[in-house]
Design an enzyme around this catalytic site. Structure first.
Site, PDB file in Angstrom:
ATOM      1  N   ASP A  86       1.008  -1.181   0.098  1.00  0.00           N
ATOM      2  CA  ASP A  86       0.134  -0.008   0.154  1.00  0.00           C
ATOM      3  C   ASP A  86       1.087   1.172   0.191  1.00  0.00           C
ATOM      4  O   ASP A  86       1.723   1.242   0.661  1.00  0.00           O
ATOM      5  CB  ASP A  86      -0.819  -0.030   1.397  1.00  0.00           C
ATOM      6  CG  ASP A  86      -2.391  -0.457   0.977  1.00  0.00           C
ATOM      7  OD1 ASP A  86      -2.852  -0.257  -0.113  1.00  0.00           O
ATOM      8  OD2 ASP A  86      -2.956  -0.951   1.936  1.00  0.00           O
ATOM      9  N   GLU A 201     -13.765  -2.820  -1.665  1.00  0.00           N
ATOM     10  CA  GLU A 201     -14.155  -2.918  -0.109  1.00  0.00           C
ATOM     11  C   GLU A 201     -15.613  -2.301   0.147  1.00  0.00           C
ATOM     12  O   GLU A 201     -15.633  -1.395  -0.198  1.00  0.00           O
ATOM     13  CB  GLU A 201     -12.900  -1.948   0.543  1.00  0.00           C
ATOM     14  CG  GLU A 201     -13.150  -2.123   2.040  1.00  0.00           C
ATOM     15  CD  GLU A 201     -11.806  -2.020   2.809  1.00  0.00           C
ATOM     16  OE1 GLU A 201     -10.780  -1.374   2.324  1.00  0.00           O
ATOM     17  OE2 GLU A 201     -11.701  -2.078   4.031  1.00  0.00           O
TER      18      GLU A 201
HETATM   19  O1  KIV Z   1      -4.691  -2.217   4.107  1.00  0.00           O
HETATM   20  C1  KIV Z   1      -5.292  -3.216   3.722  1.00  0.00           C
HETATM   21  O2  KIV Z   1      -5.220  -4.144   4.625  1.00  0.00           O
HETATM   22  C2  KIV Z   1      -6.333  -3.365   2.704  1.00  0.00           C
HETATM   23  C3  KIV Z   1      -7.456  -4.178   2.650  1.00  0.00           C
HETATM   24  C4  KIV Z   1      -8.395  -4.157   3.437  1.00  0.00           C
HETATM   25  C5  KIV Z   1      -7.603  -4.344   1.224  1.00  0.00           C
HETATM   26  O3  KIV Z   1      -6.088  -2.352   2.027  1.00  0.00           O
END
Ligand code: KIV
Length: 282
Positions: A86, A201
């Site tokens: 991310d 989500e």
């Molecule tokens: O940060 C995370 O774990 C996510 C998932 C919920 C898809 O983005």
């Protein structure tokens, strides 16, 4: 189990063949190693690590350095699965230039891991490392720039944890006609921008199906019903390591209970002199 590394093409073929894509979050080396060994397709280094590993209230305090640190650990544990990291809050929102520099930094740091197999031979096939970022239409130019730099990008629509407070907290998105239309439009725009997959989500299952049918890249659902091309859960939720489970979570283990019991037994053994015993002594 397949031994070839998972690439963006692997995922596309799975969608075309109707084979489900399996995704879990991982934030550390041992979890990544087990996830990889279990044959999961993607290890997602989610910024959910803010809550489930670092103890923050939200994902907002997670920094780029936090993501680099945890992504490196996950890459070290991975031989086959794709690793998706991310992009944290404010590492891409200020504009495409900053976003492409930060995505590049994250990938470059994560890729600089010397992989060796157990018998110390170098791994011949490199794993795919990608980034994920939240947002629809307004993120298109940023996504285009990152993809042009050669970095695979996963999109994220529906409930967006980074902007949750703007929309009155975490809730299902796409229940109204206008929200549903926007999510569908955003998904098409992200596909056009070059994402290789999109996380959906907390969206109604019928909308998730509509999006899944409308785009050629895979959808990965969390709280989005059964019709997505693949599914993701936060591993700490699945293992029962973090609070009460949400409606969309299936809890497969109660590790909190197991760990608590082990800690209590250990403390008791130390207090009563049962541990260490003769068998643990030199
Ligand atoms: O940060 C995370 O774990 C996510 C998932 C919920 C898809 O983005």
């Amino acid at each position: 189990m397949e031994s070839k590394t998972v690439t963006t093409t692997t995922l596309l073929k799975k969608k075309q063949k109707g084979e489900k894509i399996t995704v879990l979050t991982a934030y550390d080396y041992p979890t990544a190693k087990l996830l990889d060994e279990a044959g999961l397709d993607i290890a997602l280094v989610g910024d959910s690590l803010g809550q489930v590993v670092l103890g923050y209230d939200s994902t907002l305090p997670v920094t780029l350095e936090d993501m680099v640190h945890h992504t490196k650990a996950v890459v070290r544990g991975t031989r086959r699965a794709m690793v998706v990291a991310d992009m944290p809050f404010m590492s891409y929102q200020a504009g495409p230039n900053e976003a492409v520099a930060n995505a590049g930094y994250l990938i470059q740091e994560a890729a600089a891991i010397s992989h060796q197999t157990e018998d110390r031979k170098p791994v011949t096939e490199t794993i795919t490392i990608a980034v994920k970022l939240e947002g629809g239409e307004h993120m298109v130019s940023t996504i285009v720039r990152i993809v042009e730099a050669g970095i695979p990008v996963m999109g994220h629509l529906g409930m967006l944890p980074m902007s949750a407070t703007r929309f009155g907290g975490a809730r299902v998105h796409g229940k109204t006609k206008s929200e549903a239309e926007r999510i569908l439009r955003d998904a098409k725009e992200l596909e056009e921008a070059g994402v290789f997959a999109i996380v959906l989500e907390l969206v109604p299952k019928d909308l998730a199906k509509q999006v899944t049918d409308a785009i050629s890249v895979p959808t990965i659902g969390i709280g989005a019903g059964p019709h997505c091309d693949g599914h993701v859960l936060v591993t700490s939720d699945l293992l029962g390591l973090y609070g009460a489970p949400f409606k969309h979570v299936k809890q497969y283990a109660d590790l909190s209970g197991t760990i608590l019991q082990a800690f209590k037994e250990y403390a008791e053994d130390v207090r009563t002199g049962k541990f260490p015993g003769e068998e643990h002594s030199f």
